[in-house]
Design a protein around this motif. Structure first.
Motif, short mmCIF file in Angstrom:
data_model
loop_
_atom_site.label_atom_id
_atom_site.label_comp_id
_atom_site.label_asym_id
_atom_site.label_seq_id
_atom_site.Cartn_x
_atom_site.Cartn_y
_atom_site.Cartn_z
N THR A 78 -2.35 -1.45 -9.03
CA THR A 78 -1.48 -1.15 -7.88
C THR A 78 -0.22 -0.40 -8.31
OG1 THR A 78 -0.47 -3.35 -8.01
CG2 THR A 78 -2.33 -3.09 -6.49
N ALA A 79 0.23 -0.63 -9.56
CA ALA A 79 1.37 0.15 -10.05
C ALA A 79 1.00 1.63 -10.13
CB ALA A 79 1.83 -0.36 -11.42
N ILE A 80 -0.24 1.90 -10.54
CA ILE A 80 -0.70 3.30 -10.61
C ILE A 80 -0.81 3.88 -9.20
CG2 ILE A 80 -2.65 4.78 -11.26
CD1 ILE A 80 -3.16 2.75 -13.57
N ILE A 81 -1.39 3.11 -8.30
CA ILE A 81 -1.51 3.59 -6.91
C ILE A 81 -0.12 3.88 -6.34
CG2 ILE A 81 -2.29 3.03 -4.58
CD1 ILE A 81 -4.46 1.23 -5.84
N ASP A 82 0.79 2.95 -6.54
CA ASP A 82 2.15 3.13 -5.99
C ASP A 82 2.81 4.40 -6.51
OD1 ASP A 82 1.72 0.70 -4.78
OD2 ASP A 82 3.18 -0.41 -5.98
N GLN A 83 2.59 4.68 -7.79
CA GLN A 83 3.29 5.83 -8.39
C GLN A 83 2.55 7.15 -8.19
OE1 GLN A 83 6.31 5.07 -10.04
NE2 GLN A 83 5.83 3.02 -9.26
N LEU A 84 1.22 7.10 -8.21
CA LEU A 84 0.47 8.36 -8.36
C LEU A 84 -0.48 8.71 -7.21
CD1 LEU A 84 -0.46 8.13 -12.18
CD2 LEU A 84 1.55 9.21 -11.14
N HIS A 85 -0.70 7.78 -6.28
CA HIS A 85 -1.69 8.06 -5.22
C HIS A 85 -1.36 9.33 -4.45
CE1 HIS A 85 -4.67 7.18 -2.07
NE2 HIS A 85 -3.74 7.58 -1.21
N ASP A 86 -0.08 9.56 -4.18
CA ASP A 86 0.31 10.70 -3.36
C ASP A 86 0.58 11.97 -4.17
OD1 ASP A 86 0.07 9.20 -1.04
OD2 ASP A 86 2.15 8.48 -1.17
N GLU A 87 0.42 11.89 -5.47
CA GLU A 87 0.60 13.09 -6.30
C GLU A 87 -0.51 14.08 -6.00
OE1 GLU A 87 2.84 14.10 -8.71
OE2 GLU A 87 4.11 12.44 -8.01
N PRO A 88 -0.15 15.32 -5.70
CA PRO A 88 -1.20 16.30 -5.34
C PRO A 88 -2.17 16.61 -6.49
CG PRO A 88 0.98 17.35 -5.47
CD PRO A 88 1.21 15.88 -5.58
N ASP A 89 -1.77 16.34 -7.71
CA ASP A 89 -2.66 16.60 -8.86
C ASP A 89 -3.90 15.72 -8.87
OD1 ASP A 89 -1.34 18.62 -10.06
OD2 ASP A 89 -0.87 17.54 -11.91
N TYR A 90 -3.83 14.57 -8.22
CA TYR A 90 -4.89 13.57 -8.40
C TYR A 90 -5.63 13.25 -7.12
CZ TYR A 90 -2.11 12.83 -12.63
OH TYR A 90 -1.42 13.01 -13.80
N GLU A 91 -6.94 13.09 -7.29
CA GLU A 91 -7.79 12.56 -6.21
C GLU A 91 -8.44 11.29 -6.78
OE1 GLU A 91 -9.06 12.09 -2.67
OE2 GLU A 91 -8.09 14.03 -3.07
N PHE A 92 -7.97 10.14 -6.32
CA PHE A 92 -8.43 8.89 -6.91
C PHE A 92 -9.67 8.32 -6.21
CE2 PHE A 92 -4.05 8.80 -8.49
CZ PHE A 92 -4.24 8.33 -9.79
N THR A 93 -10.52 7.69 -7.00
CA THR A 93 -11.57 6.81 -6.50
C THR A 93 -11.24 5.41 -7.01
OG1 THR A 93 -13.22 8.56 -6.56
CG2 THR A 93 -14.04 6.28 -6.52
N TYR A 94 -11.14 4.46 -6.11
CA TYR A 94 -10.76 3.10 -6.49
C TYR A 94 -12.00 2.20 -6.58
CZ TYR A 94 -6.17 4.88 -5.31
OH TYR A 94 -5.03 5.64 -5.27
N LEU A 95 -12.12 1.52 -7.69
CA LEU A 95 -13.22 0.60 -7.90
C LEU A 95 -12.66 -0.79 -8.16
CD1 LEU A 95 -16.43 1.16 -10.03
CD2 LEU A 95 -15.07 -0.91 -10.36
N ASP A 96 -13.19 -1.77 -7.46
CA ASP A 96 -12.78 -3.16 -7.69
C ASP A 96 -13.95 -4.05 -7.29
OD1 ASP A 96 -9.42 -4.37 -7.67
OD2 ASP A 96 -11.23 -5.52 -8.15
N ARG A 97 -13.86 -5.32 -7.66
CA ARG A 97 -14.96 -6.22 -7.33
C ARG A 97 -14.96 -6.59 -5.85
NH1 ARG A 97 -14.99 -11.16 -11.28
NH2 ARG A 97 -12.76 -10.99 -10.82
N GLU A 98 -13.80 -6.42 -5.21
CA GLU A 98 -13.70 -6.73 -3.79
C GLU A 98 -12.94 -5.63 -3.05
OE1 GLU A 98 -11.92 -10.56 -3.21
OE2 GLU A 98 -13.37 -11.58 -4.52
#
Lengths: 280, 280
Positions: A14-34
């Motif tokens: 979540t620290a990564i999401i908070d800092q980097l989710h909106d950065e235009p350089d990145y398109e994230f895919t989130y994987l978790d058990r739930e």
């Protein structure tokens, strides 16, 4: 850059999401058990629901990615071998196999200070006090794991290095020995309920409480410094395997940040010493 | 001293039997996956037939022992993860758990030069020539495994250290990074059929042959030097975890023997350089 983040909704993810989710350089895919808690900040994120011990699921999630940040795993030092075997040993193997097969450029691996935990255990609690620690642990010091968990993370480091040095992909792998990243509501050396600094387990002002706070002033990595470190790992063009200490620029830290400064330009903004007391 | 020897009838196990079986200090129990060949020198030895991936069998064999020499495992660098997972990863875990439970004083673990194999790969073949190697790898250098096999041995080293530093038993564990111990009929740098130095794969006098011989003059550990190193490990009173290079006093070795000299009094008698040619 397409980035797969495993273990997305934990403290570090979540620290990564908070800092980097909106950065235009990145398109994230989130994987978790739930799926994320619908009421949380992350409730509307698409999520690949999978266990990293499932090699096929990890390979499918890694297709079409450029990088993987592999955080998923069993996180506690009191775990048995059976606790760490599938999530950590098989999990990091699956992550690296997927990175190799899908030709990912970059892997960032959540290692842990517990790879080196016996240096601390041997020198605590004196190590926590004073303005500067008597040693600075670096990527060049021999590992001294303090738990099956620590051994599993050391294994992950070795496997990252093996893949980078022996296969075409990943081109680079960075193992971050995370010291202590906290939840947003306790993003300071006074800690969070889960970690026993400020949860009532220790009476405020007691010796045990002061000791925990002193330790955290050395071990804390702020969420913005952690996110910045991940950003540096994703942005570098250098190939190869590296080990970094995941820690803020704390005066009394005993983990060296020199390799991260020099190799990827890590410039932490926070220092545990700036906190005289928890925020009101 | 009661000593359990796993993997007893391989190249290294038989070197120990040859050197130490008749020593009055030791009472050996031999464990292997199969009975020894009846026609061999070892044909009349009692043998515990067991696989080290079977934790219960290892625990039973470790009862009433004082020390364990753990050699059993998958031995080839071309092995897949599946090849090394049970014999090496689970095998060393079973060995250490058995040592802890049975309160063994000493564990000697057969690690391998392949924990550090990328230093060689990066510097070969120049590394093999000249009277002295340009570096000496020691227990203080970061690991650089060259194979799943090498990673599995690095894991074993970490686990040995974790057990010694965190549990009452074993009191000491020594990981020997075995370089090259040969069968009795090829106990010199000119090698044996299994390892491709002198088996006709390379034409005698060809560049490839000369290169293999040059490498072996650096890597060879004579059977008597190996047996002596094991004897030193069993005889020391010092507690703790150590890593030693399993190599003779070869002029052109690139593995340091200083730690073994200083810590356990290793005094190798052989030097690959003394061999100008294979024996007639």
């Amino acid at each position: 850059m397409n980035v797969l983040l495993t273990g997305a909704y934990g403290r570090c993810g979540t620290a990564i999401i908070d800092q980097l989710h909106d950065e235009p350089d990145y398109e994230f895919t989130y994987l978790d058990r739930e799926e994320p808690d619908e009421s949380s900040t992350y409730g509307d994120h698409d999520t690949v629901v999978a266990d990293v011990a499932d090699g096929l699921a990890v390979r499918e999630a890694a297709a079409d990615q450029d990088a993987m940040i592999h955080l998923a795993g069993y996180p506690f030092t009191d775990g048995t071998w059976d606790d760490v075997h599938q999530p950590n040993i098989i999990g990091v193997l699956n992550a690296l196999e997927a990175a190799r097969e899908a030709e990912l450029e970059t892997v960032v691996f959540a290692s842990s200070n517990h790879v080196m935990g016996m240096y601390e255990a041997e020198n605590a609690p004196d190590l926590y006090y004073g303005s500067e620690a008597p040693f600075q642990l670096s990527h060049e010091d021999p590992v001294r794991p303090d738990s099956y968990y620590g051994v599993s993370k050391s294994f992950g480091e070795d496997l990252c290095r093996y893949y980078v040095e022996n296969y075409e992909y990943p081109k680079r792998a960075h193992a971050i020995r995370i010291c202590s990243v906290r939840m947003p509501e306790y993003d300071h050396p006074y800690g969070d309920a889960e970690h026993g600094v400020d949860d009532g387990e220790y009476e405020r002002g007691s010796d045990e409480y002061e000791q925990q706070v002193a330790r955290m002033k050395g071990m804390w990595q702020s969420r913005r410094d952690f996110g910045h470190m991940i950003d540096c790992c994703l942005q570098t063009d250098e190939a190869g395997f590296e080990i970094f200490s995941g820690v803020s620029d704390n005066d009394r830290r005993w983990y060296s940040i020199e390799n991260a400064r020099e190799t990827i330009g890590y410039e932490p903004q926070d220092n545990g010493e700036e906190w005289d007391a928890p925020p009101e």
